[in-house]
Design a protein around this motif. Structure first.
Motif, PDB file in Angstrom:
ATOM      1  N   PRO A  99       2.982  -5.018   9.225  1.00  0.00           N
ATOM      2  CA  PRO A  99       1.986  -6.071   9.033  1.00  0.00           C
ATOM      3  C   PRO A  99       2.612  -7.449   9.219  1.00  0.00           C
ATOM      4  CG  PRO A  99       2.576  -5.083   6.929  1.00  0.00           C
ATOM      5  CD  PRO A  99       3.231  -4.264   7.990  1.00  0.00           C
ATOM      6  N   LYS A 100       1.840  -8.343   9.827  1.00  0.00           N
ATOM      7  CA  LYS A 100       2.352  -9.693  10.077  1.00  0.00           C
ATOM      8  C   LYS A 100       2.360 -10.515   8.788  1.00  0.00           C
ATOM      9  CE  LYS A 100       2.173 -13.127  13.665  1.00  0.00           C
ATOM     10  NZ  LYS A 100       1.626 -13.398  14.987  1.00  0.00           N
ATOM     11  N   ARG A 101       1.358 -10.291   7.928  1.00  0.00           N
ATOM     12  CA  ARG A 101       1.282 -11.026   6.663  1.00  0.00           C
ATOM     13  C   ARG A 101       1.140 -10.044   5.510  1.00  0.00           C
ATOM     14  NH1 ARG A 101       1.118 -15.987   8.425  1.00  0.00           N
ATOM     15  NH2 ARG A 101      -0.294 -16.679  10.051  1.00  0.00           N
ATOM     16  N   ARG A 102       1.515 -10.520   4.327  1.00  0.00           N
ATOM     17  CA  ARG A 102       1.410  -9.692   3.115  1.00  0.00           C
ATOM     18  C   ARG A 102      -0.061  -9.539   2.734  1.00  0.00           C
ATOM     19  NH1 ARG A 102       1.140 -10.226  -2.441  1.00  0.00           N
ATOM     20  NH2 ARG A 102       2.443  -8.747  -3.587  1.00  0.00           N
ATOM     21  N   GLN A 103      -0.433  -8.330   2.371  1.00  0.00           N
ATOM     22  CA  GLN A 103      -1.809  -8.087   1.937  1.00  0.00           C
ATOM     23  C   GLN A 103      -1.939  -8.474   0.468  1.00  0.00           C
ATOM     24  OE1 GLN A 103      -3.265  -3.997   2.083  1.00  0.00           O
ATOM     25  NE2 GLN A 103      -4.807  -4.715   3.520  1.00  0.00           N
ATOM     26  N   SER A 104      -3.021  -9.172   0.121  1.00  0.00           N
ATOM     27  CA  SER A 104      -3.203  -9.627  -1.258  1.00  0.00           C
ATOM     28  C   SER A 104      -3.460  -8.437  -2.187  1.00  0.00           C
ATOM     29  CB  SER A 104      -4.380 -10.599  -1.347  1.00  0.00           C
ATOM     30  OG  SER A 104      -5.593  -9.924  -1.120  1.00  0.00           O
ATOM     31  N   SER A 105      -3.198  -8.658  -3.485  1.00  0.00           N
ATOM     32  CA  SER A 105      -3.392  -7.575  -4.454  1.00  0.00           C
ATOM     33  C   SER A 105      -4.867  -7.239  -4.616  1.00  0.00           C
ATOM     34  CB  SER A 105      -2.775  -7.949  -5.799  1.00  0.00           C
ATOM     35  OG  SER A 105      -3.367  -9.139  -6.292  1.00  0.00           O
ATOM     36  N   ALA A 106      -5.762  -8.223  -4.446  1.00  0.00           N
ATOM     37  CA  ALA A 106      -7.200  -7.948  -4.538  1.00  0.00           C
ATOM     38  C   ALA A 106      -7.642  -7.037  -3.398  1.00  0.00           C
ATOM     39  CB  ALA A 106      -7.984  -9.251  -4.491  1.00  0.00           C
ATOM     40  N   ARG A 107      -7.126  -7.326  -2.223  1.00  0.00           N
ATOM     41  CA  ARG A 107      -7.474  -6.493  -1.061  1.00  0.00           C
ATOM     42  C   ARG A 107      -6.881  -5.095  -1.201  1.00  0.00           C
ATOM     43  NH1 ARG A 107      -8.583  -8.581   4.770  1.00  0.00           N
ATOM     44  NH2 ARG A 107      -8.480  -6.595   5.834  1.00  0.00           N
ATOM     45  N   GLN A 108      -5.692  -5.041  -1.753  1.00  0.00           N
ATOM     46  CA  GLN A 108      -5.039  -3.756  -1.994  1.00  0.00           C
ATOM     47  C   GLN A 108      -5.849  -2.939  -3.000  1.00  0.00           C
ATOM     48  OE1 GLN A 108      -0.980  -4.287  -3.192  1.00  0.00           O
ATOM     49  NE2 GLN A 108      -0.914  -2.363  -4.254  1.00  0.00           N
ATOM     50  N   GLY A 109      -6.354  -3.604  -4.036  1.00  0.00           N
ATOM     51  CA  GLY A 109      -7.164  -2.927  -5.043  1.00  0.00           C
ATOM     52  C   GLY A 109      -8.473  -2.411  -4.482  1.00  0.00           C
ATOM     53  N   LYS A 110      -9.076  -3.197  -3.581  1.00  0.00           N
ATOM     54  CA  LYS A 110     -10.320  -2.755  -2.940  1.00  0.00           C
ATOM     55  C   LYS A 110     -10.090  -1.487  -2.124  1.00  0.00           C
ATOM     56  CE  LYS A 110     -12.247  -7.376  -2.429  1.00  0.00           C
ATOM     57  NZ  LYS A 110     -12.559  -8.446  -1.454  1.00  0.00           N
ATOM     58  N   ARG A 111      -8.959  -1.431  -1.459  1.00  0.00           N
ATOM     59  CA  ARG A 111      -8.649  -0.268  -0.645  1.00  0.00           C
ATOM     60  C   ARG A 111      -8.425   0.969  -1.514  1.00  0.00           C
ATOM     61  NH1 ARG A 111      -3.975  -1.728   1.151  1.00  0.00           N
ATOM     62  NH2 ARG A 111      -2.746  -0.167   0.052  1.00  0.00           N
ATOM     63  N   ARG A 112      -7.869   0.768  -2.695  1.00  0.00           N
ATOM     64  CA  ARG A 112      -7.517   1.888  -3.571  1.00  0.00           C
ATOM     65  C   ARG A 112      -8.626   2.318  -4.531  1.00  0.00           C
ATOM     66  NH1 ARG A 112      -1.357   0.138  -5.309  1.00  0.00           N
ATOM     67  NH2 ARG A 112      -0.426   0.517  -3.288  1.00  0.00           N
ATOM     68  N   THR A 113      -9.823   1.756  -4.419  1.00  0.00           N
ATOM     69  CA  THR A 113     -10.890   2.092  -5.376  1.00  0.00           C
ATOM     70  C   THR A 113     -11.286   3.560  -5.325  1.00  0.00           C
ATOM     71  OG1 THR A 113     -12.581   1.424  -3.804  1.00  0.00           O
ATOM     72  CG2 THR A 113     -11.897  -0.214  -5.415  1.00  0.00           C
ATOM     73  N   HIS A 114     -11.123   4.203  -4.169  1.00  0.00           N
ATOM     74  CA  HIS A 114     -11.539   5.595  -4.025  1.00  0.00           C
ATOM     75  C   HIS A 114     -10.399   6.571  -4.228  1.00  0.00           C
ATOM     76  CE1 HIS A 114     -15.232   3.893  -2.520  1.00  0.00           C
ATOM     77  NE2 HIS A 114     -14.542   3.210  -1.630  1.00  0.00           N
ATOM     78  N   ASP A 115      -9.209   6.080  -4.541  1.00  0.00           N
ATOM     79  CA  ASP A 115      -8.030   6.939  -4.696  1.00  0.00           C
ATOM     80  C   ASP A 115      -7.840   7.353  -6.149  1.00  0.00           C
ATOM     81  OD1 ASP A 115      -7.653   6.494  -2.041  1.00  0.00           O
ATOM     82  OD2 ASP A 115      -5.976   5.118  -2.287  1.00  0.00           O
ATOM     83  N   LYS A 116      -8.833   7.967  -6.734  1.00  0.00           N
ATOM     84  CA  LYS A 116      -8.702   8.400  -8.120  1.00  0.00           C
ATOM     85  C   LYS A 116      -9.100   9.866  -8.242  1.00  0.00           C
ATOM     86  CE  LYS A 116     -13.264   6.647  -9.247  1.00  0.00           C
ATOM     87  NZ  LYS A 116     -14.051   5.701 -10.006  1.00  0.00           N
ATOM     88  N   ALA A 117      -8.598  10.505  -9.252  1.00  0.00           N
ATOM     89  CA  ALA A 117      -8.926  11.908  -9.483  1.00  0.00           C
ATOM     90  C   ALA A 117     -10.334  11.999 -10.072  1.00  0.00           C
ATOM     91  CB  ALA A 117      -7.920  12.537 -10.430  1.00  0.00           C
ATOM     92  N   LYS A 118     -11.104  12.940  -9.580  1.00  0.00           N
ATOM     93  CA  LYS A 118     -12.467  13.122 -10.067  1.00  0.00           C
ATOM     94  C   LYS A 118     -12.492  14.231 -11.112  1.00  0.00           C
ATOM     95  CE  LYS A 118     -14.493  11.689  -5.735  1.00  0.00           C
ATOM     96  NZ  LYS A 118     -15.209  12.077  -4.541  1.00  0.00           N
ATOM     97  N   VAL A 119     -13.279  14.042 -12.136  1.00  0.00           N
ATOM     98  CA  VAL A 119     -13.453  15.052 -13.174  1.00  0.00           C
ATOM     99  C   VAL A 119     -14.440  16.083 -12.658  1.00  0.00           C
ATOM    100  CG1 VAL A 119     -14.211  15.460 -15.536  1.00  0.00           C
ATOM    101  CG2 VAL A 119     -13.026  13.344 -14.968  1.00  0.00           C
ATOM    102  N   PRO A 120     -14.096  17.361 -12.676  1.00  0.00           N
ATOM    103  CA  PRO A 120     -15.024  18.365 -12.154  1.00  0.00           C
ATOM    104  C   PRO A 120     -16.261  18.492 -13.040  1.00  0.00           C
ATOM    105  CG  PRO A 120     -13.152  19.431 -13.185  1.00  0.00           C
ATOM    106  CD  PRO A 120     -12.856  17.958 -13.152  1.00  0.00           C
ATOM    107  N   THR A 121     -17.405  18.748 -12.407  1.00  0.00           N
ATOM    108  CA  THR A 121     -18.653  18.933 -13.132  1.00  0.00           C
ATOM    109  C   THR A 121     -18.665  20.321 -13.748  1.00  0.00           C
ATOM    110  OG1 THR A 121     -19.728  17.529 -11.505  1.00  0.00           O
ATOM    111  CG2 THR A 121     -21.150  18.811 -12.922  1.00  0.00           C
TER     112      THR A 121
END
Length: 61
Positions: free
Chosen positions: A4-26
């Motif tokens: 990457p040419k520039r550092r990615q901000s932590s807010a943008r990094q957090g937006k990207r990681r919003t779906h990277d969580k473990a789901k509780v099975p139903t």
């Protein structure tokens, strides 16, 4: 390898990681046995395999 040419901000990094969580099975309660089991999955109870409240495999036969 590309870098990457520039550092990615932590807010943008957090937006990207919003779906990277473990789901509780139903969980569901079997109408035949009254036990909790993972939804849409067959489960064993006292030597029998149940799916949708019906005996699929009876190992005692």
């Amino acid at each position: 390898m590309a870098h990457p040419k520039r550092r990615q901000s932590s807010a943008r990094q957090g937006k990207r990681r919003t779906h990277d969580k473990a789901k509780v099975p139903t969980l569901a309660i079997c109408p035949a046995t009254g036990e909790y089991h993972v939804y849409h999955r067959a489960h064993w109870h006292e030597g029998k395999l149940y799916y949708k409240g019906k005996v699929v495999i009876d190992s005692e036969e």
